[in-house]
Design a protein around this motif. Structure first.
Motif, PDB file in Angstrom:
ATOM      1  N   ARG A   1     -17.514   6.615   5.747  1.00  0.00           N
ATOM      2  CA  ARG A   1     -17.201   6.027   4.445  1.00  0.00           C
ATOM      3  C   ARG A   1     -15.900   5.217   4.512  1.00  0.00           C
ATOM      4  NH1 ARG A   1     -20.335   8.424   0.403  1.00  0.00           N
ATOM      5  NH2 ARG A   1     -21.399  10.336   1.048  1.00  0.00           N
ATOM      6  N   GLY A   2     -14.876   5.812   5.127  1.00  0.00           N
ATOM      7  CA  GLY A   2     -13.618   5.090   5.275  1.00  0.00           C
ATOM      8  C   GLY A   2     -13.743   3.918   6.230  1.00  0.00           C
TER       9      GLY A   2
ATOM     10  N   ASP B   1      -6.208   0.064  10.061  1.00  0.00           N
ATOM     11  CA  ASP B   1      -6.435  -1.351   9.767  1.00  0.00           C
ATOM     12  C   ASP B   1      -5.220  -2.179  10.154  1.00  0.00           C
ATOM     13  OD1 ASP B   1      -7.111  -3.813   8.742  1.00  0.00           O
ATOM     14  OD2 ASP B   1      -7.172  -3.178   6.648  1.00  0.00           O
ATOM     15  N   VAL B   2      -4.071  -1.812   9.633  1.00  0.00           N
ATOM     16  CA  VAL B   2      -2.865  -2.608   9.852  1.00  0.00           C
ATOM     17  C   VAL B   2      -2.432  -2.558  11.311  1.00  0.00           C
ATOM     18  CG1 VAL B   2      -0.425  -2.829   9.264  1.00  0.00           C
ATOM     19  CG2 VAL B   2      -2.112  -2.367   7.474  1.00  0.00           C
ATOM     20  N   PHE B   3      -2.433  -1.372  11.896  1.00  0.00           N
ATOM     21  CA  PHE B   3      -1.953  -1.216  13.279  1.00  0.00           C
ATOM     22  C   PHE B   3      -2.810  -2.011  14.255  1.00  0.00           C
ATOM     23  CE2 PHE B   3      -1.845   1.075  17.363  1.00  0.00           C
ATOM     24  CZ  PHE B   3      -0.478   1.060  17.608  1.00  0.00           C
TER      25      PHE B   3
ATOM     26  N   TYR C   1       0.826  -1.203   0.000  1.00  0.00           N
ATOM     27  CA  TYR C   1       0.000   0.000   0.000  1.00  0.00           C
ATOM     28  C   TYR C   1       0.866   1.261   0.000  1.00  0.00           C
ATOM     29  CZ  TYR C   1      -4.751  -1.855   0.782  1.00  0.00           C
ATOM     30  OH  TYR C   1      -5.973  -2.452   0.633  1.00  0.00           O
ATOM     31  N   PHE C   2       1.873   1.274   0.873  1.00  0.00           N
ATOM     32  CA  PHE C   2       2.548   2.536   1.172  1.00  0.00           C
ATOM     33  C   PHE C   2       3.715   2.874   0.250  1.00  0.00           C
ATOM     34  CE2 PHE C   2       0.377   2.056   5.301  1.00  0.00           C
ATOM     35  CZ  PHE C   2      -0.262   3.279   5.299  1.00  0.00           C
TER      36      PHE C   2
ATOM     37  N   ILE D   1      -7.231   5.234   7.068  1.00  0.00           N
ATOM     38  CA  ILE D   1      -7.939   4.007   7.415  1.00  0.00           C
ATOM     39  C   ILE D   1      -7.033   2.790   7.270  1.00  0.00           C
ATOM     40  CG2 ILE D   1      -9.768   2.439   6.636  1.00  0.00           C
ATOM     41  CD1 ILE D   1     -10.770   4.756   8.357  1.00  0.00           C
ATOM     42  N   ILE D   2      -6.204   2.776   6.222  1.00  0.00           N
ATOM     43  CA  ILE D   2      -5.267   1.670   6.021  1.00  0.00           C
ATOM     44  C   ILE D   2      -4.321   1.560   7.207  1.00  0.00           C
ATOM     45  CG2 ILE D   2      -3.336   0.847   4.628  1.00  0.00           C
ATOM     46  CD1 ILE D   2      -6.023   0.343   3.375  1.00  0.00           C
TER      47      ILE D   2
END
Length: 421
Positions: free
Chosen positions: A145-146, A182-184, A54-55, A178-179
């Protein structure tokens, strides 16, 4: 899109060159994550490959090496790769085995799903009492939304998250934040469950669980794996891609008249995303995948259908990541509070139900990760208990993929209702 004076010309603007660069990034991430160096492995233990996919493209976009916002690649990824990988993930859905697991494994999975669906709006409501600005916003920056896209990830997986991103249309900056949440949050929870896998006997005593059915299941799954797995041939890959892409084409063809009909006759349903063509593409693609699970096509899983689906998913993820603005990740720290409250409710509900039905800790862990982590995390978590139990995590996670978009969509609607105006 017409250029404005505020736009910066990217260093690489050729779409084929950009796509090649993204594939190179994807290859480098997986190559480096496979190296047996303890420092590299330690890095990926903290920063998983999924997050890097993603990053790293997001960094390229933020540095204006590429222009993710105006590239057609993200649209191509969501329209072709996403429905295709959903079909490949769901064509091996084993409803019979899910029914056999219904008593405790299935119940814990459903409990985890309910914990996500109800925990999301509860976390938004609690946060709105403390810091309403953290869950507010307007237009594409409306936080629900996110968070709806996050709900798709936490019920199904990344494919469902991307599907809901297309349906709910959060802004790129909100989706970037949001990503990170999510990951954290998800990986901290996964780390706790993996730690618990080393304390299984102690935790089973806490739940007063009878683990004999887990031992029987381990033996049965071990026999199935040895019997059916095979080396894929060229024709297998052709069959997989033909089914995935033909199914995507059929889903797209069916979605257009349905979305048009809903728009013309029921415009009030726009707030429920039922006039959104992409919603119907994902619905029809999922139905096609589940339908294929009742045909001999489901045997393609023995040749690696879900692995090919995962490959398409990661190709999709780098095209999504190229739209990110990395500087916006910590723009709303309150989102981490929402994520913490959300996953806490999910965990608490699992513990309560597990205690009531005296479920082995394995069922709690895999039921949770089949929701929150998807196929990859459910596989890792299952393997931490026993390699033969990987199939259980996969079966439950595939079911999560089948319902993730719709469960996440319901969660988004509930969060919209409790969000501050």
């Amino acid at each position: 899109m017409q250029a404005t004076s505020n736009e910066v010309t990217p260093l690489i603007s050729d779409h084929a060159a950009v796509f090649g660069l993204l594939m190179m990034v994807l290859g480098l991430v997986f190559y480096s994550s496979s190296l047996k160096n303890k420092y590299i492995q330690g890095f990926y233990a903290v920063i998983p490959p999924l997050l890097m996919c993603y990053f790293l493209p997001g960094i390229l976009n933020s540095l204006h090496i590429i222009d993710g916002q105006n590239s057609p690649l993200a649209g191509i990824g969501s329209r072709y790769f996403l429905p295709s990988c959903l079909i490949l993930f769901t064509l091996n859905l084993d409803l019979k085995e899910i029914w056999n697991l219904r008593k405790r494994a299935g119940l814990m999975f459903i409990t985890g799903t309910v914990g996500i669906i109800l925990g999301g709006p509860l976390a938004v409501w609690v946060t709105s009492l403390i810091a309403p600005q953290a869950v507010g916003g307007a237009g594409p920056d409306e936080v629900w939304r996110g968070l709806g896209a996050l709900a798709g990830s936490w019920i199904g997986g990344s494919a469902n998250q991307v599907a809901l991103r297309e349906i709910l249309q959060p802004s790129p900056s909100l989706f970037s934040a949001i990503i990170a949440v999510d990951v954290f949050i998800a990986y901290i929870w996964m780390a706790l469950l993996l730690y618990g896998a080393n304390k299984t006997k102690l935790l089973d005593r806490f739940f007063k669980a009878d683990a004999s059915d887990v031992q029987e299941l381990t033996k049965r799954m071990d026999e199935q794996s040895k019997t059916h797995s095979r080396i894929p041939e060229t024709k297998d890959f052709i069959f997989m891609l033909s089914l995935a892409l033909a199914g995507t084409g059929l889903a797209t063809w069916l979605s257009t008249p349905v979305a048009t009909y809903m728009t013309e006759n029921f415009p009030q349903l726009e707030k429920f995303s039922l006039t959104n063509g992409f919603f119907w593409i994902i619905l029809f693609a999922t139905i096609i995948g589940i339908g294929l699970s009742f045909t001999p096509a489901r045997k393609l899983e023995h040749a690696g259908a879900s692995k090919l689906g995962t490959t398409l998913l990661y190709m999709l993820i780098v095209t999504i990541g190229m739209q990110m603005d990395i500087s916006s990740i910590l723009s709303n720290p309150g989102l981490f509070l929402v994520g913490f409250l959300w996953i806490s409710f999910h965990a608490l509900l699992l513990i309560i139900v597990g205690k009531i039905i005296k479920a082995p800790f394995f069922y709690l862990a895999v039921g949770s990760m089949a929701n929150v982590g998807g196929v990859a995390s459910a596989t890792v978590t299952s393997a931490a208990f026993h390699p033969s139990l990987v199939s259980v995590g996969v079966i439950l996670a595939v079911f999560g993929y089948a319902i993730g978009t719709y469960g996440g969509w319901l969660t988004a609607i509930l969060m919209q209702m409790v969000s501050p105006l």
